[in-house]
Motif scaffolding. Structure first.
Motif, PDB file in Angstrom:
ATOM      1  N   UNK A 153     102.507  88.825 -58.383  1.00 37.24           N
ATOM      2  CA  UNK A 153     101.238  88.580 -57.392  1.00 37.24           C
ATOM      3  C   UNK A 153     101.258  88.453 -55.688  1.00 37.24           C
ATOM      4  N   UNK A 154     102.420  87.580 -55.756  1.00 41.46           N
ATOM      5  CA  UNK A 154     103.326  86.986 -54.700  1.00 41.46           C
ATOM      6  C   UNK A 154     103.975  88.680 -53.966  1.00 41.46           C
ATOM      7  N   UNK A 155     103.958  89.657 -54.367  1.00 44.74           N
ATOM      8  CA  UNK A 155     104.441  90.815 -54.140  1.00 44.74           C
ATOM      9  C   UNK A 155     103.735  91.874 -53.473  1.00 44.74           C
ATOM     10  N   UNK A 156     102.242  91.255 -53.822  1.00 48.05           N
ATOM     11  CA  UNK A 156     100.850  92.433 -52.818  1.00 48.05           C
ATOM     12  C   UNK A 156     100.233  91.604 -52.034  1.00 48.05           C
ATOM     13  N   UNK A 157     101.061  90.107 -51.398  1.00 44.90           N
ATOM     14  CA  UNK A 157     100.613  90.271 -50.782  1.00 44.90           C
ATOM     15  C   UNK A 157     100.782  89.701 -49.484  1.00 44.90           C
ATOM     16  N   UNK A 158      99.835  90.171 -48.268  1.00 42.87           N
ATOM     17  CA  UNK A 158     100.455  89.750 -46.935  1.00 42.87           C
ATOM     18  C   UNK A 158     100.868  88.825 -46.459  1.00 42.87           C
ATOM     19  N   UNK A 159     101.632  88.386 -45.294  1.00 49.03           N
ATOM     20  CA  UNK A 159     101.936  87.627 -44.295  1.00 49.03           C
ATOM     21  C   UNK A 159     100.433  86.670 -44.372  1.00 49.03           C
ATOM     22  N   UNK A 160      99.521  87.552 -43.796  1.00 43.36           N
ATOM     23  CA  UNK A 160      97.769  86.501 -43.842  1.00 43.36           C
ATOM     24  C   UNK A 160      96.738  86.623 -44.607  1.00 43.36           C
ATOM     25  N   UNK A 161      97.431  86.799 -45.796  1.00 42.38           N
ATOM     26  CA  UNK A 161      96.394  87.239 -46.992  1.00 42.38           C
ATOM     27  C   UNK A 161      95.802  85.820 -46.721  1.00 42.38           C
ATOM     28  N   UNK A 162      94.882  86.032 -47.556  1.00 46.47           N
ATOM     29  CA  UNK A 162      92.974  84.867 -47.328  1.00 46.47           C
ATOM     30  C   UNK A 162      92.624  84.761 -48.549  1.00 46.47           C
TER      31      UNK A 162
END
Length: 358
Positions: free
Chosen positions: A165-174
């Motif tokens: 899951x952390x692979x598909x979150x950008x740095x601004x994921x909310x």
């Protein structure tokens, strides 16, 4: 083009193909992206976090294995998680390209899908035997918990290892609302944001439920993108107004940002609030808000490529495709990027620049 084979960012090695407003093409390191922006511009990103939208289980009536990929819903509301549009796949896993996966069992309204702790009922077929409207049983909290515990991110055959899951979150994921990652946003890092700020370039976000990029079924892919809900914050509307008031450009980080902004402005002044982007952007579509798009590299025929045709003519995009091949650019979610300015002569809406701050 070759697909990026690992979910890693390459801040020093990543490439950027630049198509400017005069129709010129040049190559640049992606690390120089901030230098292409001008003081007074604003860069807008999609801050949607990606759901574990792939749910494995069985079709109760036939007993056959299935994978259900969530693909759409009506709103971003946290309690609106019972009914989804979804795509059904047959047996197999991510190591088999979707176009080679076995067909799923034939389903009918009323059929049950048993997906780990979740039970979903097929409400109807949406004009295709694999595109379904489904409803999850149980309270909202149980649905959220079932998706979180049983679901996996949508996987890709071109990647060597399964995505976490952390692979598909950008740095601004909310807010977790995207079904696949808003992958243009993977290029964001704190160094880029700092460089934009030093250059006098604004930064803002919106939330858009990015949908599936491909299903492997040509008939289904021709219907993409599906309607996608979004929310446009008042601060982002104000940032667009400030940029336009001072002659700056609106730079959309990705096709989802472009789709949300253009939908929000389609019927009048740009306003904050929720919406459901159900339009297609393609050649000849007047652009009311976005001046520049930063996107991944896309192959002709895809819905993402069609959207680029609103910014640049087919001949320029054809030349760009040649340069992408010649430069060995990487494609798909973790690949390289393109910067495409709306070229002179492309249609712009008469109401361009109108923003409502109320």
């Amino acid at each position: 083009m070759k697909a990026a084979a690992a979910p890693v960012q390459r801040p020093r090695e990543a490439k950027l193909l630049v198509l400017d407003a005069q129709g010129r093409i040049r190559h640049a390191p992606r690390a120089q992206l901030a230098e292409l922006a001008r003081p007074g511009d604003v860069l807008i990103a999609n801050d949607a976090a990606t759901l574990p939208a792939s749910l494995r289980g069985a079709h109760q009536r036939s007993g056959r294995e299935v994978e259900l990929r969530l693909a759409g819903r009506r709103s971003l509301a946290a309690d609106d998680v019972r009914e989804f549009t979804a795509v059904l796949f047959g047996e197999g896993d991510h190591r088999t390209p979707t176009e080679l996966r076995p067909l799923p069992p034939a389903v009918a309204p009323g059929d049950a899908l048993l997906l780990g702790p979740l039970r979903a009922t097929v409400l109807r077929l949406e004009g295709h035997p694999r595109l379904l409207a489904v409803r999850f049983e149980g309270p909202v909290d149980a649905v959220w918990a079932g998706i979180a515990r049983h679901g996996k991110p949508v996987q890709y055959a071109h990647l060597r290892e399964p995505l976490a899951l952390w692979d598909v979150w950008t740095r601004v994921a909310a807010l977790p609302v995207a079904f696949e990652p808003p992958s243009a946003g993977f290029l964001l890092d704190w160094a880029l944001l700092a460089a934009l700020r030093r250059r006098g370039v604004g930064f803002a976000t919106l939330t858009h439920a990015a949908g599936l990029s491909s299903t492997g079924d040509p008939a289904l892919d021709a219907r993409l993108p599906l309607p996608e809900p979004y929310h446009l914050p008042a601060a982002t509307v104000a940032a667009v107004a400030a940029a336009q008031r001072h002659g700056g450009r609106v730079i959309a980080l990705g096709t989802t940002v472009t789709r949300a902004l253009e939908h929000a402005a389609a019927l009048g002044p740009l306003r904050a609030g929720p919406g459901l982007a159900d339009q297609r952007i393609a050649a000849g579509t007047p652009l009311r808000v976005v001046d520049v798009i930063v996107s991944g590299t896309h192959e002709p025929g895809t819905s993402h490529y069609q959207l680029l045709r609103a910014f640049a003519c087919d001949e320029l995009l054809r030349r760009a495709s040649v340069e992408l091949e010649r430069g060995a650019y990487l494609t798909h979610e973790f690949g390289d990027s393109v910067w495409v300015e709306r070229t002179r002569g492309r249609p712009a809406a008469a109401a361009r620049g109108a923003v409502a701050l109320a």
